[in-house]
Design an enzyme around this catalytic site. Structure first.
Site, PDB file in Angstrom:
ATOM      1  N   CYS A 141     -16.479 -13.655 -10.512  1.00 32.27           N
ATOM      2  CA  CYS A 141     -17.026 -12.296 -10.488  1.00 32.27           C
ATOM      3  C   CYS A 141     -16.309 -11.499 -11.772  1.00 32.27           C
ATOM      4  CB  CYS A 141     -16.290 -11.599  -9.166  1.00 32.27           C
ATOM      5  SG  CYS A 141     -16.466  -9.754  -9.051  1.00 32.27           S
TER       6      CYS A 141
ATOM      7  N   CYS B  81     -22.757  -5.932 -11.318  1.00 32.42           N
ATOM      8  CA  CYS B  81     -22.464  -7.203 -11.183  1.00 32.42           C
ATOM      9  C   CYS B  81     -22.017  -7.740 -12.537  1.00 32.42           C
ATOM     10  CB  CYS B  81     -23.543  -8.215 -10.403  1.00 32.42           C
ATOM     11  SG  CYS B  81     -23.159 -10.054 -10.728  1.00 32.42           S
TER      12      CYS B  81
END
Length: 328
Positions: free
Chosen positions: A76, A224
């Site tokens: 992430c 993201c």
């Protein structure tokens, strides 16, 4: 272990929890998937977009990321910035490395914004346009090609950063279309065997783009991090006038970030820089998380100045997007 301390953070409004504990050392009776889902549940008292478990902070930190549905992911990017800040502050350093899965990430303290928003940069793994496993079934390389099952008018590029991504450059932003396409990719395992995050990229300047992503295991989120890098790499390769752009400003629903792409031996080495904002620390009873009827936790520390500084930056970003006709 009856309770755990969590730190809620966000990178570009991607809400990420940090737990300083090995993910695989909870008591046997604790269902880790349910624990992750309970913490990330947006209908519960906490709510977020994923969790980084980290161990050996005083040595070589080892981290593992879990999506809100309890599945694991290689990376992430927004969360790694936040985890990077946490580790740097714990160690009293301005640069260090973090191991996550098979990859080593170099994180560094970056300059604050003019409004006092704390920032971190992270060197990510090589951008790969030939993923180790095909993202689109039957092809190891998929660059600027249509995928009829998704949309006959758009072309997509598949790449890994190291998470798998499908990126389309668009001439306008259609959120409903992104959700539709993302849902197909998430459900069609025959055509997309390893799954992929789907991003629409709308160029707003020679070195500036708007990116919106439908994340697998999450859905539509404000940002993201790995998709920001993937989108920048595709834009640099396909859409930037006559030469690749090496530094790109990326705007999305959650804020702004900067991507730097360095070419080494014909490969792209990306660096992602953006905010790493602390929201609060809390002690949470594990039983409360696993029991949907119980919603108690003890907040030990909040960070109102950081929250306010980022709110100002977010408002500026949304006003800028609105001027460009982008509504999120």
């Amino acid at each position: 272990m009856n309770s755990i301390e969590i730190l809620k953070t966000h990178g570009s409004k991607n809400d990420i929890f940090i737990i300083e504990s090995p993910y695989d050392r909870f008591p046997e009776e604790v269902d880790l998937v349910q624990l992750v889902r309970g913490i990330c549940d947006r209908n519960g008292p906490l709510g977020g977009d994923g969790i980084y478990f980290v161990d050996h902070v005083d040595g070589v930190p080892e981290a593992t990321f879990f999506n809100p549905d309890g599945s694991r992911a290689d990376l992430c990017g927004n969360g790694m910035r936040c985890l990077g800040r946490y580790v740097l502050e714990r160690r009293g350093e301005t640069s260090t490395s973090i191991m996550s899965g098979r990859h080593r990430f170099v994180v560094r303290t970056a300059p604050e914004t003019a409004g006092g928003v704390r920032q971190v940069s992270v060197d990510l793994p090589l951008v790969s346009f030939a993923a180790p496993r095909p993202i689109v079934a039957g092809s190891a390389l998929w660059v600027d090609r249509s995928i009829p099952v998704l949309d006959s008018h758009l072309t997509f590029t598949a790449l890994a950063v190291p998470n798998s991504h499908l990126v389309a450059i668009v001439d306008h932003y259609d959120e409903q279309e992104l959700v539709r396409v993302g849902g197909i990719v998430a459900s069609d395992v025959d055509q997309f065997p390893i799954g992929a995050n789907v991003s629409f990229v709308y160029p707003v300047g020679p070195d500036e783009i708007f990116v919106r992503t439908y994340e697998r295991g999450v859905g539509l989120t404000p940002s993201c991090g790995s998709a920001v890098v993937a989108s920048s790499a595709v834009y640099s390769r396909l859409a930037a006038d006559t030469q690749q752009v090496s530094e790109i400003t990326v705007r999305n629903a959650g804020g702004m970030a900067k991507v730097t792409l360095r070419s080494e031996n014909g490969e792209l080495m990306p660096t992602l820089e953006g905010n790493a904002t602390f929201v609060y620390r809390a002690d949470v009873a594990i039983d409360d998380i696993l029991d949907a009827e119980r919603e108690s936790f003890v907040q030990g520390e909040s960070f109102p100045a950081e929250i306010a500084a980022y709110a100002d930056l977010e408002n500026e970003n949304r006003a800028w997007l609105k001027e460009k006709g982008i509504y999120v």
